[in-house]
Design an enzyme around this catalytic site. Structure first.
Site, PDB file in Angstrom:
ATOM      1  N   LYS A  22      45.861  54.476  60.298  1.00  0.00           N
ATOM      2  CA  LYS A  22      46.313  53.357  60.022  1.00  0.00           C
ATOM      3  C   LYS A  22      46.834  52.775  58.497  1.00  0.00           C
ATOM      4  O   LYS A  22      47.888  52.682  58.309  1.00  0.00           O
ATOM      5  CB  LYS A  22      45.677  52.005  60.586  1.00  0.00           C
ATOM      6  CG  LYS A  22      46.211  50.649  60.223  1.00  0.00           C
ATOM      7  CD  LYS A  22      45.216  49.593  60.616  1.00  0.00           C
ATOM      8  CE  LYS A  22      44.167  49.070  59.774  1.00  0.00           C
ATOM      9  NZ  LYS A  22      44.376  48.196  58.543  1.00  0.00           N
ATOM     10  N   ASN A  23      45.687  53.087  57.680  1.00  0.00           N
ATOM     11  CA  ASN A  23      46.109  52.574  56.217  1.00  0.00           C
ATOM     12  C   ASN A  23      46.889  53.616  55.309  1.00  0.00           C
ATOM     13  O   ASN A  23      47.219  53.444  54.260  1.00  0.00           O
ATOM     14  CB  ASN A  23      44.693  52.181  55.422  1.00  0.00           C
ATOM     15  CG  ASN A  23      44.189  51.209  56.127  1.00  0.00           C
ATOM     16  OD1 ASN A  23      44.902  50.235  56.953  1.00  0.00           O
ATOM     17  ND2 ASN A  23      42.962  50.605  55.908  1.00  0.00           N
ATOM     18  N   ARG A  93      48.920  41.457  56.657  1.00  0.00           N
ATOM     19  CA  ARG A  93      48.889  41.212  55.114  1.00  0.00           C
ATOM     20  C   ARG A  93      49.493  42.471  54.559  1.00  0.00           C
ATOM     21  O   ARG A  93      50.277  42.221  53.364  1.00  0.00           O
ATOM     22  CB  ARG A  93      47.652  41.319  54.839  1.00  0.00           C
ATOM     23  CG  ARG A  93      46.525  40.264  55.420  1.00  0.00           C
ATOM     24  CD  ARG A  93      45.171  40.055  54.351  1.00  0.00           C
ATOM     25  NE  ARG A  93      45.447  39.770  53.207  1.00  0.00           N
ATOM     26  CZ  ARG A  93      45.821  38.740  52.619  1.00  0.00           C
ATOM     27  NH1 ARG A  93      45.964  37.822  53.306  1.00  0.00           N
ATOM     28  NH2 ARG A  93      45.879  38.636  51.187  1.00  0.00           N
ATOM     29  N   CYS A 117      43.006  34.492  54.689  1.00  0.00           N
ATOM     30  CA  CYS A 117      42.311  35.798  55.395  1.00  0.00           C
ATOM     31  C   CYS A 117      40.844  35.556  55.753  1.00  0.00           C
ATOM     32  O   CYS A 117      40.046  34.951  55.011  1.00  0.00           O
ATOM     33  CB  CYS A 117      42.482  36.874  54.395  1.00  0.00           C
ATOM     34  SG  CYS A 117      41.582  38.238  55.169  1.00  0.00           S
ATOM     35  N   ARG A 122      41.399  37.529  49.078  1.00  0.00           N
ATOM     36  CA  ARG A 122      42.548  38.539  48.995  1.00  0.00           C
ATOM     37  C   ARG A 122      43.893  38.198  48.310  1.00  0.00           C
ATOM     38  O   ARG A 122      45.053  38.302  48.770  1.00  0.00           O
ATOM     39  CB  ARG A 122      42.888  39.206  50.416  1.00  0.00           C
ATOM     40  CG  ARG A 122      41.592  39.604  51.149  1.00  0.00           C
ATOM     41  CD  ARG A 122      41.601  40.262  52.327  1.00  0.00           C
ATOM     42  NE  ARG A 122      42.379  41.644  52.310  1.00  0.00           N
ATOM     43  CZ  ARG A 122      42.713  42.360  53.251  1.00  0.00           C
ATOM     44  NH1 ARG A 122      42.539  41.905  54.465  1.00  0.00           N
ATOM     45  NH2 ARG A 122      43.084  43.500  53.516  1.00  0.00           N
ATOM     46  N   ASP A 306      35.342  49.423  54.503  1.00  0.00           N
ATOM     47  CA  ASP A 306      35.611  49.294  55.959  1.00  0.00           C
ATOM     48  C   ASP A 306      34.719  49.949  56.878  1.00  0.00           C
ATOM     49  O   ASP A 306      34.798  50.028  58.265  1.00  0.00           O
ATOM     50  CB  ASP A 306      36.995  50.077  56.108  1.00  0.00           C
ATOM     51  CG  ASP A 306      38.249  49.256  55.632  1.00  0.00           C
ATOM     52  OD1 ASP A 306      39.327  49.842  55.392  1.00  0.00           O
ATOM     53  OD2 ASP A 306      38.042  48.176  55.312  1.00  0.00           O
ATOM     54  N   VAL A 328      33.053  44.554  47.669  1.00  0.00           N
ATOM     55  CA  VAL A 328      34.537  44.681  47.680  1.00  0.00           C
ATOM     56  C   VAL A 328      35.273  43.424  47.895  1.00  0.00           C
ATOM     57  O   VAL A 328      36.044  42.640  47.264  1.00  0.00           O
ATOM     58  CB  VAL A 328      35.257  45.762  48.585  1.00  0.00           C
ATOM     59  CG1 VAL A 328      36.849  45.782  48.426  1.00  0.00           C
ATOM     60  CG2 VAL A 328      34.762  47.214  48.023  1.00  0.00           C
ATOM     61  N   ARG A 398      44.443  46.286  66.427  1.00  0.00           N
ATOM     62  CA  ARG A 398      45.171  46.454  65.263  1.00  0.00           C
ATOM     63  C   ARG A 398      44.824  47.826  64.592  1.00  0.00           C
ATOM     64  O   ARG A 398      45.598  48.315  63.857  1.00  0.00           O
ATOM     65  CB  ARG A 398      44.769  45.164  64.275  1.00  0.00           C
ATOM     66  CG  ARG A 398      45.263  43.999  64.804  1.00  0.00           C
ATOM     67  CD  ARG A 398      45.307  42.792  63.855  1.00  0.00           C
ATOM     68  NE  ARG A 398      45.771  43.421  62.624  1.00  0.00           N
ATOM     69  CZ  ARG A 398      45.771  42.693  61.250  1.00  0.00           C
ATOM     70  NH1 ARG A 398      45.069  41.502  61.265  1.00  0.00           N
ATOM     71  NH2 ARG A 398      46.355  43.333  60.314  1.00  0.00           N
TER      72      ARG A 398
HETATM   73  C1  EPZ Z   1      43.369  47.827  51.897  1.00  0.00           C
HETATM   74  O1  EPZ Z   1      43.529  46.462  51.826  1.00  0.00           O
HETATM   75  C2  EPZ Z   1      43.096  48.235  53.140  1.00  0.00           C
HETATM   76  N1  EPZ Z   1      44.197  47.885  53.955  1.00  0.00           N
HETATM   77  C3  EPZ Z   1      41.883  47.595  53.607  1.00  0.00           C
HETATM   78  O2  EPZ Z   1      41.315  47.879  54.928  1.00  0.00           O
HETATM   79  C4  EPZ Z   1      40.573  47.609  53.022  1.00  0.00           C
HETATM   80  O3  EPZ Z   1      39.448  47.105  53.241  1.00  0.00           O
HETATM   81  C5  EPZ Z   1      40.879  47.658  51.220  1.00  0.00           C
HETATM   82  O4  EPZ Z   1      41.985  48.435  51.028  1.00  0.00           O
HETATM   83  C6  EPZ Z   1      39.676  48.173  50.593  1.00  0.00           C
HETATM   84  O5  EPZ Z   1      39.332  49.419  50.681  1.00  0.00           O
HETATM   85  C7  EPZ Z   1      45.168  48.573  53.724  1.00  0.00           C
HETATM   86  O6  EPZ Z   1      45.397  49.551  53.215  1.00  0.00           O
HETATM   87  C8  EPZ Z   1      46.426  48.124  54.741  1.00  0.00           C
HETATM   88  P1  EPZ Z   1      42.536  45.745  47.974  1.00  0.00           P
HETATM   89  P2  EPZ Z   1      43.985  46.018  50.432  1.00  0.00           P
HETATM   90  O7  EPZ Z   1      43.670  45.178  47.380  1.00  0.00           O
HETATM   91  O8  EPZ Z   1      44.672  46.821  49.647  1.00  0.00           O
HETATM   92  C9  EPZ Z   1      41.315  42.428  45.142  1.00  0.00           C
HETATM   93  C10 EPZ Z   1      41.192  47.492  57.218  1.00  0.00           C
HETATM   94  O9  EPZ Z   1      40.204  46.973  58.057  1.00  0.00           O
HETATM   95  N2  EPZ Z   1      42.749  41.699  44.839  1.00  0.00           N
HETATM   96  O10 EPZ Z   1      42.021  47.114  47.832  1.00  0.00           O
HETATM   97  O11 EPZ Z   1      44.532  44.396  50.763  1.00  0.00           O
HETATM   98  C11 EPZ Z   1      40.875  41.991  46.517  1.00  0.00           C
HETATM   99  O12 EPZ Z   1      40.654  40.593  46.477  1.00  0.00           O
HETATM  100  C12 EPZ Z   1      41.681  46.774  56.163  1.00  0.00           C
HETATM  101  O13 EPZ Z   1      41.748  48.554  57.851  1.00  0.00           O
HETATM  102  C13 EPZ Z   1      43.100  41.262  43.849  1.00  0.00           C
HETATM  103  O14 EPZ Z   1      42.035  40.576  43.496  1.00  0.00           O
HETATM  104  O15 EPZ Z   1      42.500  45.587  49.630  1.00  0.00           O
HETATM  105  C14 EPZ Z   1      39.515  42.716  46.834  1.00  0.00           C
HETATM  106  O16 EPZ Z   1      38.511  42.132  46.198  1.00  0.00           O
HETATM  107  C15 EPZ Z   1      40.894  45.518  55.648  1.00  0.00           C
HETATM  108  N3  EPZ Z   1      44.141  40.979  43.513  1.00  0.00           N
HETATM  109  C16 EPZ Z   1      39.779  44.076  46.053  1.00  0.00           C
HETATM  110  O17 EPZ Z   1      40.693  43.635  45.058  1.00  0.00           O
HETATM  111  C17 EPZ Z   1      45.313  41.664  44.375  1.00  0.00           C
HETATM  112  O18 EPZ Z   1      46.495  41.522  43.857  1.00  0.00           O
HETATM  113  C18 EPZ Z   1      40.259  45.068  46.990  1.00  0.00           C
HETATM  114  O19 EPZ Z   1      41.141  44.715  47.715  1.00  0.00           O
HETATM  115  C19 EPZ Z   1      44.961  42.828  45.206  1.00  0.00           C
HETATM  116  C20 EPZ Z   1      43.561  42.874  45.694  1.00  0.00           C
END
Ligand code: EPZ
Length: 430
Positions: A22-23, A93, A117, A122, A306, A328, A398
């Site tokens: 998916k990701n 998202r 969320c 996020r 995840d 995370v 999803r």
């Molecule tokens: C991706 O989400 C995945 N989704 C998530 O999978 C996964 O849990 C996550 O990465 C972490 O591995 C997809 O790839 C579609 P992040 P993403 O930005 O990119 C902070 C699932 O279950 N952050 O890596 O949204 C954020 O708050 C989903 O398949 C900022 O502060 O996650 C978090 O604490 C859930 N500012 C950390 O970074 C930003 O602009 C990591 O989030 C962006 C993120």
């Protein structure tokens, strides 16, 4: 709205075919915006989030088709809109991923902020900062990110936090920027690598994928390509835990063991016998009760957040006490309240869950809250005595293709029922 009903206690045995990730497929679908040529994608999973992304691209004006082999053909030559509305973005998202490609190809983008969320704040501040670093004018007003750029210019960008989609958004935008972009503190997830490989097959010039430093030489245009989507490592990990929690033996086919080192290591610590080949993993628990294992989540190659909920479920029936540290996301323990309804002994303290393994769990009605939490409830239902019902399984649809078919195919007593509850229109999570 659908419910999944499980009668637990059966050790699983047999083979499971793993689907595309998916990701990986979500950003790769969006990368089609970067070219006027056809992009063909193979090994695409049949998931709600894929359907949502295709609907968003179609709303922008893309031509999208899927053949009987689940191959997707996309052409975005006719794209006439650069606006991703709240109604769509709030259901997924990852829609924020259109920001970079729309800016790079059309010089403008209006993308709704994703909004609330369940698993954490996020924010998308790093996505916005990345676009500004590439020379875009960005303002946030009335809940929308409004971005403009005549032509993006390459830059050196240091990501404050490791962000998967933040890295992907900036990387995609940089492929068509003038000059060279270096992204430091970049995400190293296999899904980022798969996106980079797809972009390079479209004529992009990206190097360093899989490390914390990406270099992108901007080019004037990208061309079409055909790409086989990476197998889903989180789906794989979920079925590995299904074997471990039921004391069974599964062989997972069409997967990539080399993307699961941290998960396989923890499974071995729990007492599972693991063997692997180029595209398969066999896990054999031989009827044993798992040993408790401590988990601390981290960006790749650390233990994936995840997979945290799934291992929390495993630890519920393990021998011993474990500490689960979620580092995370700030609110990714909602599955704990539901697991306690099955008889799990879990204490929440700050960003940690202290799990005391119990000899057995007893089935109960449960409510899913987010994608991976709902997977952990299904896993717990596989071992709980009696009947477990998981409501609001639209969360699970999803990210998991045909989960009840795949589980019943290896011996689980599991079926999908429709419930009389009205499906809420709440914002989505993952
Ligand atoms: C991706 O989400 C995945 N989704 C998530 O999978 C996964 O849990 C996550 O990465 C972490 O591995 C997809 O790839 C579609 P992040 P993403 O930005 O990119 C902070 C699932 O279950 N952050 O890596 O949204 C954020 O708050 C989903 O398949 C900022 O502060 O996650 C978090 O604490 C859930 N500012 C950390 O970074 C930003 O602009 C990591 O989030 C962006 C993120």
């Amino acid at each position: 709205m659908a419910i999944i009903q499980i009668n637990g206690g059966r050790p699983l045995a047999g083979d499971v075919q793993i689907s595309g990730a998916k990701n990986a497929v979500l950003p790769i679908l969006v990368a089609s915006l970067l070219t006027e040529d056809d992009l063909q994608l193979n090994n695409v999973p049949h998931l709600q989030d894929v359907t949502t992304t295709m609907a968003l691209l179609a709303q922008l004006g893309a031509d999208i088709g899927m053949d009987e082999h689940m191959r997707i053909l996309i052409n975005t030559r006719q794209v006439h809109s650069q606006a991703a509305p709240y109604e769509l973005v709030r259901t997924m998202r990852a829609s924020i991923l259109v920001l970079g490609p729309l800016l790079a190809r059309f010089g403008r983008a209006e993308v709704s902020l994703p909004g609330g969320c369940a698993i954490g704040a996020r924010p998308v501040d790093l996505h916005i900062k990345g676009m500004q670093a590439l020379g875009a004018e960005v303002e946030v007003k009335s809940g929308y990110i409004v971005a403009r750029a005549k032509r993006l210019r390459g830059a050196r960008i240091v990501m404050d936090t490791v962000t998967v989609t933040g890295t992907e958004n900036v990387m995609m935008a940089a492929t068509l920027a003038q000059g060279t972009t270096v992204i430091e503190n970049a995400a190293q997830e296999p899904e980022v690598v798969d996106l980079a490989r797809c972009l390079n097959s479209m004529g992009a010039q990206i190097s360093g994928e899989g490390t914390d430093t990406l270099e992108i030489q901007g080019v004037d245009s990208l061309h079409g390509a055909t790409h086989d989507v990476l197998p889903d490592r989180i789906e794989t990990g979920t079925y590995l835990v299904a074997a471990a929690i039921t004391g069974g033996k599964l062989r997972l086919q069409r997967t990539r063991p080399d993307t699961l080192d941290a998960v396989l290591s923890k499974l071995q610590d729990s007492g599972a016998h693991i063997s692997t080949g180029a595209d398969w993993i066999q896990v054999d628990m031989a009827g044993r009760r798992p040993a408790a294992v401590d988990i601390t989540t981290a960006p790749y190659p650390g233990f994936p957040t995840d997979m945290q909920a799934q291992f929390t479920a495993l630890n519920c029936i393990a021998e011993g006490t474990s500490v689960i540290s979620e580092r995370v996301f700030e609110n990714r323990f909602m599955h704990v309240l539901e697991l306690q309804r099955l008889g799990a002994d879990i204490q929440l303290r700050g960003g940690n869950a202290i799990v005391k393994g119990v000899a057995k769990l007893s089935g109960a009605p449960l409510m899913a809250t987010d994608l991976r939490a709902s997977a952990s409830l299904v896993l717990a239902g596989l071992i709980a005595e009696g009947e477990t019902r998981v409501d609001r399984v639209y969360h699970i649809d999803r990210g998991y293709e045909n989960i009840e078919e795949k589980l019943s195919g290896v011996g689980a007593d599991i079926r999908r029922l429709t419930s009389s509850f009205r499906q809420p229109t709440s914002a989505a999570v993952a």
